[in-house]
Scaffold this motif. Structure first.
Motif, PDB file in Angstrom:
ATOM      1  N   LYS B  24       0.766  -1.257  -0.137  1.00  0.00           N
ATOM      2  CA  LYS B  24       0.051   0.068   0.206  1.00  0.00           C
ATOM      3  C   LYS B  24       0.719   1.259  -0.105  1.00  0.00           C
ATOM      4  N   THR B  25       0.711   1.968  -1.040  1.00  0.00           N
ATOM      5  CA  THR B  25       1.593   3.377  -1.406  1.00  0.00           C
ATOM      6  C   THR B  25       2.788   3.119  -0.880  1.00  0.00           C
ATOM      7  N   LEU B  26       3.420   2.032  -1.171  1.00  0.00           N
ATOM      8  CA  LEU B  26       5.123   2.030  -0.941  1.00  0.00           C
ATOM      9  C   LEU B  26       5.763   3.118  -1.611  1.00  0.00           C
ATOM     10  N   THR B  27       6.497   3.701  -0.695  1.00  0.00           N
ATOM     11  CA  THR B  27       7.621   4.866  -1.249  1.00  0.00           C
ATOM     12  C   THR B  27       8.865   4.707  -1.029  1.00  0.00           C
ATOM     13  N   LYS B  28       9.795   4.989  -1.689  1.00  0.00           N
ATOM     14  CA  LYS B  28      11.167   4.835  -1.443  1.00  0.00           C
ATOM     15  C   LYS B  28      11.925   5.941  -2.228  1.00  0.00           C
ATOM     16  N   HIS B  29      12.327   7.143  -1.380  1.00  0.00           N
ATOM     17  CA  HIS B  29      13.238   8.069  -2.285  1.00  0.00           C
ATOM     18  C   HIS B  29      14.789   8.147  -1.565  1.00  0.00           C
ATOM     19  N   ASP B  78      10.060   4.340   2.974  1.00  0.00           N
ATOM     20  CA  ASP B  78       9.900   5.758   3.614  1.00  0.00           C
ATOM     21  C   ASP B  78       8.376   5.737   3.876  1.00  0.00           C
ATOM     22  N   LYS B  79       7.434   5.364   3.146  1.00  0.00           N
ATOM     23  CA  LYS B  79       6.183   5.483   3.549  1.00  0.00           C
ATOM     24  C   LYS B  79       5.456   4.307   2.923  1.00  0.00           C
ATOM     25  N   GLY B  80       4.273   3.837   3.537  1.00  0.00           N
ATOM     26  CA  GLY B  80       3.444   2.733   3.005  1.00  0.00           C
ATOM     27  C   GLY B  80       3.612   1.688   3.991  1.00  0.00           C
ATOM     28  N   GLU B  81       2.797   0.693   3.656  1.00  0.00           N
ATOM     29  CA  GLU B  81       3.143  -0.632   4.552  1.00  0.00           C
ATOM     30  C   GLU B  81       2.663  -1.688   3.513  1.00  0.00           C
TER      31      GLU B  81
END
Lengths: 298, 346, 326
Positions: B24-29, B78-81
């Motif tokens: 769910k809304t995986l985010t990696k910057h 960074d975000k999401g799970e």
């Protein structure tokens, strides 16, 4: 369903398999074909034997002086390699000198190998701020030329063998830590380390199983190349009067005391230098050979 | 003790047909310094159903490998799970260590992913020992798995990686991934480095193993032919985002997103009488540093309009099947002239 | 009929060293001017070595080359150093898989192309720079005037590959050797480069030898194909002939492994095993250990070279029956 469902019996017998010739067998096979490295290895071995059995090999007492037989040339009966400024047998002194010279060459490097590896491997493996702080501290020491650093430390600690050993060890920790850090950083980014982490292994296990085996070899090879440097620095310290005290035979010190005789018996005066040269170049060729033998690809 | 010698099997909680993994809304910057940020993975949503193979395609910089590493939790998002069989990964009831037993990964470089100082069987046995299996039991398990992947233990178990061919090493890596009895296996370009004739053997093997162990695959590749062959559903990524996802045949036969269309028509034709005459896209894929606003594909899209530069399209169901695409042309009332009319949609 | 642009006759290449490697074992091929021959093979098949032989790029001290290699009427194996320098680039030039390694990182792209022009044509730096600009336009690099002053690392992968093609074309070669030039590129870029090469080859009337492991790529650019296995060409023919009517079991296996049109869930007809080690020269069919049609004859002697037609050659006993049936 799971892949792990083997019905376990209380005592598990693992039938042994014929191990294929492993990594080290391959290293030895490649090393054998390197004639220069093998020759260097034999010379190193001979020097070590000579040092160990000095008492039995040396024809005379290295400290027995004779005012009548000062500075005899090479080939004098009873003095095959001549006599020094106090009439002591050069051959015996060279043989006995190997003990301390080798000791001063090997011990600081080994101690520095252990300490430097611990510093470098942990800095390389954990990375981040820990790496930055550790490696910048190491860099401070690295910034000084090794000769100056050794002299400064020895001077500060005072003359003597123990203090020479300590100062040489400190001199060698930074370069070894550096190499350890860069090799470890390389290994840490390999997929097999990632895969181990993906198996749920902790840092300790990963370092033990996957990192050490792959980094200690290269670090060790680098360290053996420092043995010659260590011998030369130790000789230098003795030469400057910061290391061994006379009349103990040690090549650097012998070089110093014979310095005054350079115009009278130049060949005799040069002998300790020749001994240092042969030993250090043999160590260097040996470590070069080890390095290329350990380099596997494909 | 008999107990310590084996890994527990994990019961299926949700039942067949439910998602094994939901991202769910995986985010990696990745910050580059100087304010630049690589938006490697930017709000990626997807689910992998139990027993299926999800193919992931896209060009360099699209974030498919970063997605794999985040899914494997080799790098934290960074975000999401993520939910694994309904439980939060890294949460109280599914610890990271337990998750890493149930999800495994095979890497592209078969040589770099094996420790050169360990024998093949030691490499395969390593994972189980980490999870408390005794060494002899793990070795026996390793030999059993080596047989399963087509390597006779008597010949191979005690060898070292450099003595094996690329195809054999990749079989070892597959055995290693299976040693923990995972339910999800992530294959990151796992057959890309192999020669074609060897690749076909490994693809057959992967199909057999999926059957035998009831595995779920995430299959990442740049080779669209291979993805079509092995996948049930396919996810297309562009600059860190999912642009289209759906059942494999629907997606290959009737791509809805202009980027998917371009990617598919860039495949060699395999027909000397009907060669490709025009490249579907000009230039290189842009890098994911400071990607464009709106739809990230709009600067290269032949159908781009004003709305595309301003509004970011979201993944939405399109067509009759279970397909989703992130394109304004597929959403009624989006403001794109090719979008379906609102009345029609209703 | 005029002499072909390239003629290789029974070429063998052997690398000496700790282990002898018989990389190429009797390769014969011809290429007419203006034609494209795709050489298809897997790693270790000798395809790149064959290509490098044409430019004498192999390390001479540990390589034994046998047979005859003729390009544009020159005996390539007999060229002296000066002739070789004139030959390389002007008659035959080469593009590689990795432009990042083939381009010099410390010179701008313009300088490198101009240098190649000056070396072969003895023109002024200014003229050479103008020609370099034309070449960048020819390979369709956007804003070529600006790119002329760019360093390789400032360009994207596809752009670097275009720059390398421009460099290879600087002295207007008659023969272009392409060694997997699109393997490292993304799919949408790969097709651009393939189309560009095809067009340049046609416009300039060059002959091209295109080495690749990807059958789809080979089909896209070639007129004729040669399939290599274990240092030998096992089958040649036009692209159509090879695709529609492959004769050698290895060619058939490769076509199946490409998965083009393979049905999901179907079992792939994979070729078992792996290519042989090339420590000795072959004395039987190298493919026999992996071939399901292999007979005793295949393991006893070298397979027959069966000529099915003009330029259609198969090294397999199966082709004999095909010939008899025809």
């Amino acid at each position: 369903m799971s892949a792990i469902t083997s019905e376990t019996t209380p005592a598990i017998v693992v039938p042994p398999l014929a191990k294929s010739p492993g990594y080290w067998a391959g290293v030895w096979r490649r090393f054998k074909y390197d004639k220069v490295a093998v020759a260097a290895g034999i010379v190193v071995l001979l020097i070590i034997l000579m040092a160990v059995f000095a008492d039995y090999i040396a024809p005379a007492d290295p400290t027995r002086s004779s005012m009548l037989r000062r500075l005899r040339p090479i080939g004098t009966p009873g003095y095959p390699l001549g006599a020094d400024e106090l009439g002591r047998d050069m051959l015996s002194r060279l043989i006995h000198g190997a003990r301390l010279s080798l000791f001063m060459g090997v011990v600081p490097v080994f101690v520095a190998f252990f300490l430097g590896s611990i510093i470098g491997v942990s800095a390389g493996f954990f990375g981040g701020k820990f790496n930055t702080i550790t490696m910048r501290t190491v860099d401070v020491f690295y910034a000084f030329p090794s000769v100056l650093l050794a002299i400064a430390l020895s001077g500060a600690l005072g003359a003597g063998i123990t203090n020479s050993l300590i100062s040489l060890t400190i001199v060698f920790i930074p370069p070894i830590a550096r190499i350890a850090e860069s090799v470890t950083t390389q290994v840490r980014s390999m997929d097999y380390v990632e895969a181990a982490r993906a198996s749920g292994a902790g840092s300790g296990t990963i370092i033990r199983v996957h990192v050490l085996g792959n980094v200690l070899g290269p670090i060790f090879v680098y360290a053996t190349s420092l043995i010659s440097v260590s011998m030369i620095l130790a000789s230098g310290l003795s030469f400057l009067g910061l290391g061994t005290k006379p009349p103990t035979p040690e090549w650097g010190l012998m070089l110093n005391t014979l310095r005054t005789a350079i115009y009278v018996q130049p060949w005799v005066a040069a002998l300790p230098g020749v001994a240092i040269f042969i030993t250090s170049i043999s160590f260097n060729l040996l470590s070069d050979g080890l390095r290329s033998a350990m380099d596997v690809k494909g | 003790m008999a107990q310590e010698a084996q890994l527990p099997t994990t019961p299926d909680r949700g039942g067949a047909g439910t998602p094994l993994l939901q991202a769910k809304t995986l985010t990696k910057h990745f910050p580059l310094g100087g304010g630049a940020v690589v938006r490697a993975v930017d709000g990626v949503d997807f689910a992998v159903l139990k027993g299926e193979t999800l193919g992931v395609v896209g060009e360099s910089g699209c974030g498919k490998s970063t997605t794999a590493r985040v899914v494997m939790q080799l790098i934290p998002q960074d975000k999401g799970e993520m939910l694994f069989d309904g439980e939060i990964v890294g949460g109280r009831s599914l610890t990271l260590k337990e998750y890493r037993r149930q999800a495994q990964m095979v890497f592209q470089d078969s040589y770099a992913s094996l420790n050169p100082r360990l024998t093949i069987e030691d490499s395969v046995a390593f994972g189980p020992t980490v999870h408390g299996v005794s060494k002899p039991a793990a070795i026996l398990k390793a030999r059993e798995l080596l047989t399963k992947v087509g390597l006779d233990p008597a010949r191979f178990a005690a060898r070292y990686p450099h003595e094996l061919s690329g195809g054999q090493r990749q079989r070892v890596n597959i055995a290693r991934a299976l040693a923990l009895g995972p339910r999800l296996v992530i294959l990151d370009e796992a057959v890309s480095a192999l020669d074609k004739s060897v690749e076909a053997q490994v693809l057959n093997l992967l199909a057999d193993l999926r059957e035998e162990f009831g595995l779920t695959y995430i299959f990442i590749s740049h080779d669209l032919n291979v993805v079509r062959f092995i996948s049930d559903r396919v996810m297309v990524m562009y600059l860190g985002e999912v642009v289209e996802i759906g059942p494999v045949d629907e997606l290959y036969d009737d791509p809805r997103h202009p980027y998917t269309r371009a990617l598919l028509s860039a495949m060699p034709s395999m027909d000397p009488d009907n060669r490709t005459m025009e490249a579907p896209l000009a230039g290189d894929p842009p890098n994911p540093i400071n990607p464009p606003d709106g739809c990230r594909f709009h600067p290269r899209c032949p159908h781009a309009q004003t709305v595309c530069a301003k509004v970011k399209p979201v993944l939405a169901r399109t067509g009759e099947g279970a397909r989703e695409a992130a394109c304004h042309m597929e959403v009624a009332g989006s403001g794109h002239s090719r979008a379906p009319k609102l009345e029609e949609a209703a | 009929m005029t002499a072909p642009l390239v003629r290789m006759e029974n070429v063998t290449v052997r690398f000496r060293g700790a282990q002898v490697v018989h990389a190429v074992n009797g390769v014969s091929l011809t290429l007419e001017a203006g034609q494209v021959l795709g050489i298809l093979g897997e790693s270790g098949s000798g395809k790149s070595v064959t290509l490098k032989t044409l430019l004498r790029l192999l390390p001479e001290s540990r390589t034994d080359i046998g047979g005859a290699v003729e390009v544009d009427g020159r005996d390539v194996l007999a060229l002296n150093p000066q002739e070789l320098a004139d030959y390389r680039g002007a008659v035959t030039s080469m593009i590689f898989q990795d432009p990042a390694l083939a381009l010099d990182p410390v010179y701008t792209v313009g300088e490198q192309i101009a240098e190649a022009i000056v070396r072969h044509e003895k023109v002024s730096q200014k003229v050479a720079m103008a020609r370099a600009l034309e070449l960048l336009e020819l390979v369709r690099i956007p804003s070529p005037a600006r790119r002329l002053k760019a360093y390789p690392h400032e360009m994207s992968g596809g752009m670097r590959q275009r720059a390398m093609i421009a460099l290879a074309l600087a002295a207007r070669p008659k023969l272009l050797l392409a060694d997997e030039p699109t393997t490292a590129l993304d799919a949408t870029v790969q097709i651009q480069i393939l189309l560009l090469l095809r067009q340049l080859q046609r416009d300039m009337g060059m002959g091209m030898l295109f080495v690749t492991h990807d059958i789809g790529v080979a089909v896209e650019v070639s007129d004729r194909l040669a399939v290599m296995y274990a240092g030998q060409i096992v089958e040649t023919g036009t692209v159509r002939e090879l695709l529609r009517d492959p004769q050698h079991p290895y060619t058939r296996g490769l076509l199946a492994a490409n998965l083009h049109g393979a049905k999901k869930g179907e079992r792939l007809e994979a070729i078992p095993g792996a290519p042989p080690a090339l420590n000795s020269a072959p004395d039987s069919c190298s493919f026999a250990p992996r071939c399901k049609h292999a007979q005793e004859r295949c393991r006893a002697t070298l397979p027959p070279v069966v000529e099915l037609g003009e330029g259609r050659v198969v090294r397999c006993i199966l082709a004999e029956s095909a010939l008899a049936a025809a």
